[in-house]
Scaffold this motif. Sequence first.
Motif, PDB file in Angstrom:
ATOM      1  N   SER A  39       0.820  -1.212   0.000  1.00 33.78           N
ATOM      2  CA  SER A  39       0.000   0.000   0.000  1.00 33.78           C
ATOM      3  C   SER A  39       0.852   1.260   0.000  1.00 33.78           C
ATOM      4  CB  SER A  39      -0.922   0.002   1.217  1.00 33.78           C
ATOM      5  OG  SER A  39      -0.162  -0.005   2.401  1.00 33.78           O
ATOM      6  N   ARG A  42      -7.829  -0.373  -4.047  1.00 31.16           N
ATOM      7  CA  ARG A  42      -9.063  -1.086  -4.403  1.00 31.16           C
ATOM      8  C   ARG A  42      -9.003  -1.582  -5.847  1.00 31.16           C
ATOM      9  NH1 ARG A  42     -13.707  -0.568  -1.276  1.00 31.16           N
ATOM     10  NH2 ARG A  42     -14.974  -0.547  -3.166  1.00 31.16           N
ATOM     11  N   SER A  74      -3.089   5.401  -3.295  1.00 27.30           N
ATOM     12  CA  SER A  74      -4.315   5.912  -2.675  1.00 27.30           C
ATOM     13  C   SER A  74      -5.254   4.740  -2.398  1.00 27.30           C
ATOM     14  CB  SER A  74      -5.002   6.904  -3.617  1.00 27.30           C
ATOM     15  OG  SER A  74      -5.513   6.213  -4.752  1.00 27.30           O
ATOM     16  N   THR A  75      -6.273   4.996  -1.602  1.00 27.09           N
ATOM     17  CA  THR A  75      -7.273   3.962  -1.329  1.00 27.09           C
ATOM     18  C   THR A  75      -7.903   3.475  -2.631  1.00 27.09           C
ATOM     19  OG1 THR A  75      -7.731   4.882   0.850  1.00 27.09           O
ATOM     20  CG2 THR A  75      -9.427   3.468  -0.102  1.00 27.09           C
ATOM     21  N   LYS A 118     -12.324   0.233   4.299  1.00 26.43           N
ATOM     22  CA  LYS A 118     -12.160   1.185   3.193  1.00 26.43           C
ATOM     23  C   LYS A 118     -11.692   0.511   1.903  1.00 26.43           C
ATOM     24  CE  LYS A 118      -7.691   2.661   4.961  1.00 26.43           C
ATOM     25  NZ  LYS A 118      -6.989   3.738   5.630  1.00 26.43           N
ATOM     26  N   TYR A 119     -11.222  -0.719   1.998  1.00 24.85           N
ATOM     27  CA  TYR A 119     -10.776  -1.458   0.811  1.00 24.85           C
ATOM     28  C   TYR A 119     -11.813  -2.475   0.338  1.00 24.85           C
ATOM     29  CZ  TYR A 119      -6.412   0.484   2.486  1.00 24.85           C
ATOM     30  OH  TYR A 119      -5.447   1.337   2.931  1.00 24.85           O
TER      31      TYR A 119
END
Length: 170
Positions: free
Chosen positions: A5, A14, A9-10, A70-71
Motif C-alpha cells: 500500500s 481497491r 491511494s485507497t 475502506k478497501y
Amino acid sequence: MKISSFGLSTAEIREELAPLRSDFSIAICRAKNPFNIGAIIRTAHSFLAKEIFLIGSEPYYERAAMGMQKYENIVEHPDEATFLAAVAGRHLIGVERDHARQTLWESPFPSGLVFLFGSENDGLSPELLVACHDVIAIPMYGINHSYPVAIAAGMIMCEWARRKDPRARA
C-alpha cells in the motif's frame, strides 16, 4: 498475495485488489455486537471476499475492522427483502446450527455463492432461512451450543479457500 500500500491511494489499492477478489460473498444479518461485524469485515478482507452485505441498521466497530472496510465492497441493505432482491439468482448458504441440513464438510460451494450469518442471539431470520439453497453447521464438540459469529465466519472462509482457491495451495 499481498499488495503493497506504500504510495497508493485507497482507490488505487481497491483497483489493484479488484481482479484478485474471491468468488464468494459474505452477508451479516443484524449482528448485535459491532466488534463482531468489524472482525468479520477484517477477516473477509483477508480472503478478499467479493463483497460484504450488511443487512439491517446495526453499526460496525471500525477499529475491529482495522481500516480494512475502506478497501472492501460493503453493501448495506435496510432489511432482508432488499438484500434478497439484490442477490436474486445467487446461491445462498446459511450458516446456522439449529436449522442445518448438512455440515460444512458435506456442503458443495458453487461459484458466486453468498454465505449468510445471523445475529448472535437470533441466528438467521425465517425469511432468510427459507431463501437459502442450503443451511450448514460447523461441527462442534463439547457442550457449547455455538461458535462466536466472527469465528464461524473465519472458519467458513478458511474452508472455502482450502477447497476453491488455488492460491491457498501455493
